[in-house]
Design a protein around this motif. Structure first.
Motif, short mmCIF file in Angstrom:
data_model
loop_
_atom_site.label_atom_id
_atom_site.label_comp_id
_atom_site.label_asym_id
_atom_site.label_seq_id
_atom_site.Cartn_x
_atom_site.Cartn_y
_atom_site.Cartn_z
N HIS A 151 -44.62 3.10 74.74
CA HIS A 151 -44.35 2.96 73.32
C HIS A 151 -44.33 4.32 72.65
O HIS A 151 -45.09 5.21 73.00
N VAL A 152 -43.46 4.44 71.65
CA VAL A 152 -43.46 5.58 70.76
C VAL A 152 -43.65 5.04 69.35
O VAL A 152 -43.06 4.01 68.98
N ILE A 153 -44.53 5.69 68.55
CA ILE A 153 -44.92 5.17 67.24
C ILE A 153 -44.67 6.22 66.17
O ILE A 153 -45.18 7.34 66.25
N PHE A 154 -43.90 5.84 65.14
CA PHE A 154 -43.64 6.70 64.00
C PHE A 154 -44.43 6.15 62.80
O PHE A 154 -44.26 4.98 62.43
N PHE A 155 -45.26 6.97 62.19
CA PHE A 155 -45.98 6.57 60.99
C PHE A 155 -45.16 6.99 59.78
O PHE A 155 -44.84 8.18 59.60
N VAL A 156 -44.81 6.01 58.94
CA VAL A 156 -43.91 6.22 57.81
C VAL A 156 -44.54 5.61 56.55
O VAL A 156 -45.48 4.83 56.61
N GLU A 157 -43.95 5.96 55.40
CA GLU A 157 -44.45 5.42 54.13
C GLU A 157 -44.11 3.93 53.99
O GLU A 157 -44.94 3.13 53.56
N ASN A 158 -42.88 3.57 54.34
CA ASN A 158 -42.42 2.19 54.15
C ASN A 158 -41.56 1.78 55.34
O ASN A 158 -40.48 2.33 55.55
#
Length: 269
Positions: A151-158
């Motif tokens: 898995h690759v995870i991007f933390f974003v605002e929305n």
């Protein structure tokens, strides 16, 4: 040859479960999986789950995505199998042996310890998997985690602002990921709550992804963004993920049997 199956889902992530311990089956080909999974001409599912005998655990679970590819792990399917078995069990998967505990309306699954080494994901080259120095069209510095699958995870605002249906396949097939990758976009709402959308390797956008929820929680905990017990909200519903002191992840959530049926093997072979 007539084959019996059980249709199940976990938060809308749906499966055709075939028990190969209770009946003799021909070898599953990628084409047969695709035909069974087809939502217009087949039974329809995100994944086909095949249960087999195991010499390592109570049963073995093989997981085939709708595109016919076989993958290592599926958290939602593990909960579905726990409900189907109806008792505590050890389940062998290609990603390792996991422990199932049925609960009212669903199950808890010991998903094991997340792996963060670049070669364990795997990645094409060494890099910091806590904050990777890479980007795709505004999505940048993701974390990478293996929880039985990559898995690759991007933390974003929305999460709603991310065109995941466009970026998901690009990232999934990027040469950086030699075994392809599941793509997660997550928004940390507070220390105990995460919102998540997932592009699942070989299946596309799904209403829920159990391993995605586990990987995202593990990445958020590693970055210090959340507590070690979090509720992960996906389009199909919520999962509880908890990390123990030894690092092991437990996923708890619902799973449901939809219906049972049978089909002629030659119709889909």
């Amino acid at each position: 040859m007539r084959i019996s199956f059980t249709k199940m889902h976990g938060l809308g992530n749906d499966f055709v479960v075939i028990d190969g311990q209770a009946q003799i089956l021909p070898e599953l080909s990628p084409a047969a999986v695709r035909n069974i999974a087809d939502r217009h001409g087949g039974i329809g599912c995100d994944q086909l789950i095949l249960l087999e005998a195991s010499d390592k655990a109570d049963s073995k679970m093989r997981i085939f995505n709708a595109d016919g590819s076989e993958v290592e792990a599926c958290g939602n399917a593990a909960r579905a199998v726990a409900v189907l078995l109806g008792e505590k069990a050890a389940l062998e998967t290609a990603g390792g042996v996991i422990a199932l505990t049925p609960a009212e309306g669903g199950a808890s699954v010991d998903m094991g310890t997340p792996r963060f080494g670049w070669e364990e994901i795997p990645l094409q080259m060494p890099m910091n998997t806590n904050r990777m120095p890479v980007a795709w069209d505004g999505l940048e510095n993701p974390a990478a985690v293996n929880v039985g699958n990559p898995h690759v995870i991007f933390f974003v605002e929305n999460v709603a602002d991310v065109p995941l249906s466009d970026l998901g396949p690009q990232i999934e097939h990027d040469p950086l990921f030699p075994e392809r990758v599941n793509v997660n976009v997550a928004s940390v709402k507070d220390r105990k709550t995460i919102e998540l959308r997932v592009w699942e390797r070989g299946a596309g956008l799904t209403k829920a992804c159990g391993t995605g929820a586990c990987a995202t929680a593990a990445a958020a905990i590693r970055r210090g963004l959340t507590e070690k017990r979090v509720i992960v909200h996906l389009p199909g519903g919520a999962l509880e993920i908890e990390q123990a002191g030894d690092g092991r992840l437990t996923m708890t959530g619902p799973a449901t049997e939809s219906f049972r049926g049978s089909f002629e093997w030659d119709d889909f072979a």
